[in-house]
Write a protein that holds these residues in place. Structure first.
Motif, PDB file in Angstrom:
ATOM      1  N   TRP A  14       0.908  -1.742  -0.234  1.00 33.71           N
ATOM      2  CA  TRP A  14      -0.039  -0.102   0.198  1.00 33.71           C
ATOM      3  C   TRP A  14       0.919   1.173   0.054  1.00 33.71           C
ATOM      4  O   TRP A  14       2.029   1.825   0.851  1.00 33.71           O
ATOM      5  N   LYS A  15       0.732   2.224  -1.007  1.00 33.68           N
ATOM      6  CA  LYS A  15       1.824   3.777  -0.913  1.00 33.68           C
ATOM      7  C   LYS A  15       0.141   4.418  -0.530  1.00 33.68           C
ATOM      8  O   LYS A  15      -0.634   4.295  -0.918  1.00 33.68           O
ATOM      9  N   LEU A  16       1.054   5.901   0.524  1.00 33.67           N
ATOM     10  CA  LEU A  16       0.136   6.546   1.194  1.00 33.67           C
ATOM     11  C   LEU A  16       0.730   7.145   0.444  1.00 33.67           C
ATOM     12  O   LEU A  16       1.858   7.990   0.851  1.00 33.67           O
ATOM     13  N   GLU A  17       0.824   8.259   0.008  1.00 36.46           N
ATOM     14  CA  GLU A  17       1.034   9.509  -1.083  1.00 36.46           C
ATOM     15  C   GLU A  17       0.022  10.653  -1.313  1.00 36.46           C
ATOM     16  O   GLU A  17      -1.017   9.995  -1.942  1.00 36.46           O
ATOM     17  N   ARG A  18      -0.307  11.743  -0.504  1.00 32.59           N
ATOM     18  CA  ARG A  18      -1.183  12.694  -0.389  1.00 32.59           C
ATOM     19  C   ARG A  18      -1.088  13.332  -1.911  1.00 32.59           C
ATOM     20  O   ARG A  18      -1.369  14.049  -2.894  1.00 32.59           O
ATOM     21  N   ARG A  19       0.316  14.075  -1.785  1.00 31.06           N
ATOM     22  CA  ARG A  19       0.821  14.758  -3.075  1.00 31.06           C
ATOM     23  C   ARG A  19       1.894  14.585  -3.292  1.00 31.06           C
ATOM     24  O   ARG A  19       2.464  14.090  -2.763  1.00 31.06           O
ATOM     25  N   PHE A  20       2.589  15.238  -5.068  1.00 32.72           N
ATOM     26  CA  PHE A  20       3.815  14.658  -4.994  1.00 32.72           C
ATOM     27  C   PHE A  20       4.840  15.185  -4.005  1.00 32.72           C
ATOM     28  O   PHE A  20       5.970  14.047  -4.394  1.00 32.72           O
ATOM     29  N   LYS A  21       4.882  15.763  -3.527  1.00 29.93           N
ATOM     30  CA  LYS A  21       5.866  16.106  -2.586  1.00 29.93           C
ATOM     31  C   LYS A  21       6.092  15.541  -1.438  1.00 29.93           C
ATOM     32  O   LYS A  21       6.766  15.928  -0.448  1.00 29.93           O
ATOM     33  N   ASP A  22       4.950  15.095  -1.757  1.00 30.57           N
ATOM     34  CA  ASP A  22       4.794  14.137   0.288  1.00 30.57           C
ATOM     35  C   ASP A  22       6.121  12.876   0.017  1.00 30.57           C
ATOM     36  O   ASP A  22       6.117  12.908  -0.639  1.00 30.57           O
ATOM     37  N   VAL A  23       6.215  12.673   1.382  1.00 28.64           N
ATOM     38  CA  VAL A  23       7.169  11.541   1.539  1.00 28.64           C
ATOM     39  C   VAL A  23       6.263  10.262   1.917  1.00 28.64           C
ATOM     40  O   VAL A  23       5.178  10.069   2.146  1.00 28.64           O
ATOM     41  N   PRO A  24       6.851   9.394   0.441  1.00 25.11           N
ATOM     42  CA  PRO A  24       5.926   8.738   0.143  1.00 25.11           C
ATOM     43  C   PRO A  24       5.826   7.571   1.639  1.00 25.11           C
ATOM     44  O   PRO A  24       7.056   7.279   2.357  1.00 25.11           O
ATOM     45  N   MET A  25       4.845   6.599   1.863  1.00 27.12           N
ATOM     46  CA  MET A  25       4.449   5.316   3.068  1.00 27.12           C
ATOM     47  C   MET A  25       4.638   4.509   2.576  1.00 27.12           C
ATOM     48  O   MET A  25       3.178   4.465   1.643  1.00 27.12           O
ATOM     49  N   ASP A  26       4.974   3.852   2.827  1.00 27.47           N
ATOM     50  CA  ASP A  26       4.554   2.226   2.182  1.00 27.47           C
ATOM     51  C   ASP A  26       4.606   0.808   3.395  1.00 27.47           C
ATOM     52  O   ASP A  26       4.900   1.283   4.451  1.00 27.47           O
ATOM     53  N   ILE A  27       3.315   0.398   3.100  1.00 22.93           N
ATOM     54  CA  ILE A  27       3.111  -0.920   4.076  1.00 22.93           C
ATOM     55  C   ILE A  27       3.309  -2.147   3.015  1.00 22.93           C
ATOM     56  O   ILE A  27       2.166  -2.018   2.576  1.00 22.93           O
ATOM     57  N   PRO A  28       4.244  -2.729   2.773  1.00 21.26           N
ATOM     58  CA  PRO A  28       4.772  -4.508   2.207  1.00 21.26           C
ATOM     59  C   PRO A  28       3.823  -5.229   2.732  1.00 21.26           C
ATOM     60  O   PRO A  28       3.410  -5.145   3.999  1.00 21.26           O
ATOM     61  N   TRP A  29       3.588  -5.871   1.881  1.00 27.39           N
ATOM     62  CA  TRP A  29       2.755  -7.367   2.132  1.00 27.39           C
ATOM     63  C   TRP A  29       4.130  -8.403   2.521  1.00 27.39           C
ATOM     64  O   TRP A  29       4.525  -8.817   2.074  1.00 27.39           O
ATOM     65  N   ASN A  30       3.546  -8.988   3.441  1.00 28.44           N
ATOM     66  CA  ASN A  30       4.339  -9.677   4.149  1.00 28.44           C
ATOM     67  C   ASN A  30       3.657 -11.330   4.070  1.00 28.44           C
ATOM     68  O   ASN A  30       3.241 -11.275   4.763  1.00 28.44           O
ATOM     69  N   PRO A  31       3.823 -12.118   3.168  1.00 28.72           N
ATOM     70  CA  PRO A  31       2.376 -12.731   3.415  1.00 28.72           C
ATOM     71  C   PRO A  31       3.376 -14.008   4.487  1.00 28.72           C
ATOM     72  O   PRO A  31       2.264 -14.304   4.949  1.00 28.72           O
ATOM     73  N   LEU A  32       4.023 -14.467   5.487  1.00 24.86           N
ATOM     74  CA  LEU A  32       4.328 -14.836   6.491  1.00 24.86           C
ATOM     75  C   LEU A  32       3.984 -14.026   7.783  1.00 24.86           C
ATOM     76  O   LEU A  32       3.619 -14.815   8.552  1.00 24.86           O
ATOM     77  N   GLU A  33       3.356 -12.665   7.898  1.00 24.79           N
ATOM     78  CA  GLU A  33       3.196 -12.101   8.428  1.00 24.79           C
ATOM     79  C   GLU A  33       1.675 -11.629   8.388  1.00 24.79           C
ATOM     80  O   GLU A  33       0.960 -11.967   9.520  1.00 24.79           O
ATOM     81  N   GLN A  34       0.669 -11.712   7.703  1.00 22.67           N
ATOM     82  CA  GLN A  34      -0.475 -11.446   6.662  1.00 22.67           C
ATOM     83  C   GLN A  34      -0.775 -12.233   5.728  1.00 22.67           C
ATOM     84  O   GLN A  34       0.007 -12.213   4.520  1.00 22.67           O
ATOM     85  N   PRO A  35      -1.943 -12.991   5.748  1.00 22.97           N
ATOM     86  CA  PRO A  35      -2.610 -13.672   4.993  1.00 22.97           C
ATOM     87  C   PRO A  35      -3.118 -11.685   3.286  1.00 22.97           C
ATOM     88  O   PRO A  35      -3.586 -10.901   3.982  1.00 22.97           O
ATOM     89  N   TRP A  36      -3.260 -12.126   2.364  1.00 23.99           N
ATOM     90  CA  TRP A  36      -3.234 -11.854   1.336  1.00 23.99           C
ATOM     91  C   TRP A  36      -4.879 -10.679   0.973  1.00 23.99           C
ATOM     92  O   TRP A  36      -4.870  -9.779   1.478  1.00 23.99           O
ATOM     93  N   LEU A  37      -6.100 -11.617   1.874  1.00 21.62           N
ATOM     94  CA  LEU A  37      -6.939 -11.028   1.741  1.00 21.62           C
ATOM     95  C   LEU A  37      -7.261 -10.428   3.423  1.00 21.62           C
ATOM     96  O   LEU A  37      -7.804  -9.085   2.961  1.00 21.62           O
ATOM     97  N   SER A  38      -6.079 -10.321   4.151  1.00 12.70           N
ATOM     98  CA  SER A  38      -5.935  -9.630   5.408  1.00 12.70           C
ATOM     99  C   SER A  38      -5.800  -7.941   4.487  1.00 12.70           C
ATOM    100  O   SER A  38      -5.629  -7.366   5.362  1.00 12.70           O
ATOM    101  N   PHE A  39      -4.345  -8.263   4.146  1.00 16.28           N
ATOM    102  CA  PHE A  39      -3.624  -7.667   3.805  1.00 16.28           C
ATOM    103  C   PHE A  39      -4.534  -6.477   2.877  1.00 16.28           C
ATOM    104  O   PHE A  39      -4.636  -5.451   2.852  1.00 16.28           O
ATOM    105  N   LEU A  40      -5.112  -6.903   1.728  1.00 16.44           N
ATOM    106  CA  LEU A  40      -5.963  -6.606   1.046  1.00 16.44           C
ATOM    107  C   LEU A  40      -7.087  -5.727   1.857  1.00 16.44           C
ATOM    108  O   LEU A  40      -7.716  -4.267   1.958  1.00 16.44           O
ATOM    109  N   GLY A  41      -7.580  -6.128   3.275  1.00 17.57           N
ATOM    110  CA  GLY A  41      -9.120  -5.920   4.580  1.00 17.57           C
ATOM    111  C   GLY A  41      -8.651  -4.325   4.741  1.00 17.57           C
ATOM    112  O   GLY A  41      -9.416  -3.458   5.318  1.00 17.57           O
ATOM    113  N   GLN A  42      -7.275  -4.110   4.641  1.00 18.16           N
ATOM    114  CA  GLN A  42      -6.810  -2.624   5.543  1.00 18.16           C
ATOM    115  C   GLN A  42      -6.905  -1.314   4.732  1.00 18.16           C
ATOM    116  O   GLN A  42      -6.926  -0.932   5.497  1.00 18.16           O
ATOM    117  N   HIS A  43      -7.624  -1.892   3.651  1.00 12.59           N
ATOM    118  CA  HIS A  43      -7.863  -0.554   2.901  1.00 12.59           C
ATOM    119  C   HIS A  43      -8.814  -0.156   3.791  1.00 12.59           C
ATOM    120  O   HIS A  43      -8.907   1.588   3.306  1.00 12.59           O
TER     121      HIS A  43
END
Length: 179
Positions: A121-150
């Motif tokens: 997940w990338k969180l970036e409101r404007r072009f100048k913002d420092v982007p924040m990433d939330i990577p998916w790690n399948p060993l920590e979180q199943p895919w469907l749970s990762f999608l549910g973060q939205h």
């Protein structure tokens, strides 16, 4: 009162009643049952929970990756069926070491096409913002749970899918081979 439907001898299916409701033993929804049956036939009953936990990590990934890509359980079933064919044909010794078989199947499962993909997940409101990433790690979180973060993420969060999932291969192997 029970009614019986006559079967058409030419096709082997009911003449006017669709018995299965469109389902088949070969569809993706039935694949987990076939995976369990295959592991049982290979003598790896004790490995079923671990393999199912692995498959749960990737459940639903295929729909987000490539058009027509089969789900993880379907791919695993095909791989296990190949191993059963080898066993039945005598290509592998009947008294094969279960640890060696488990290792070979772990390699096959971790090389599955669904493990190729990664996401964040990338969180970036404007072009100048420092982007924040939330990577998916399948060993920590199943895919469907990762999608549910939205649900908990801001409206400007975007999902980015890539082909960088392979860097988890060693950890996935270790996970599958844990006792």
């Amino acid at each position: 009162m029970t009614t019986r439907q006559r079967l058409s001898p030419r096709e082997g299916f009911a003449n006017s009643l669709d018995i299965s409701g469109g389902r088949s033993i070969h569809d993706a929804q039935h694949a987990p049952y076939l995976v369990a049956a295959s592991l049982h036939e290979l003598g790896l009953v004790d490995w079923i929970p671990r393999v199912f936990s692995f498959l749960k990590m990737y459940d639903g990934v295929a729909r987000w990756m490539e058009t027509g890509m089969p789900e993880a359980a379907f791919i695993a079933n095909l791989d296990l069926r190949e191993e059963i064919k080898r066993k039945r044909s005598g290509a592998t010794p009947p008294e094969q070491d279960p640890a060696a078989l488990r290792f070979r199947l772990a390699v096959v499962l971790t090389n599955s096409p669904v493990t190729l993909f990664g996401a964040r997940w990338k969180l970036e409101r404007r072009f100048k913002d420092v982007p924040m990433d939330i990577p998916w790690n399948p060993l920590e979180q199943p895919w469907l749970s990762f999608l549910g973060q939205h649900i908990d993420l801001p409206d400007h969060a975007t999902l980015h899918v890539n082909r960088k999932g392979r860097h988890f291969r060693q950890q996935l192997m270790a996970y599958l081979l844990e006792r």
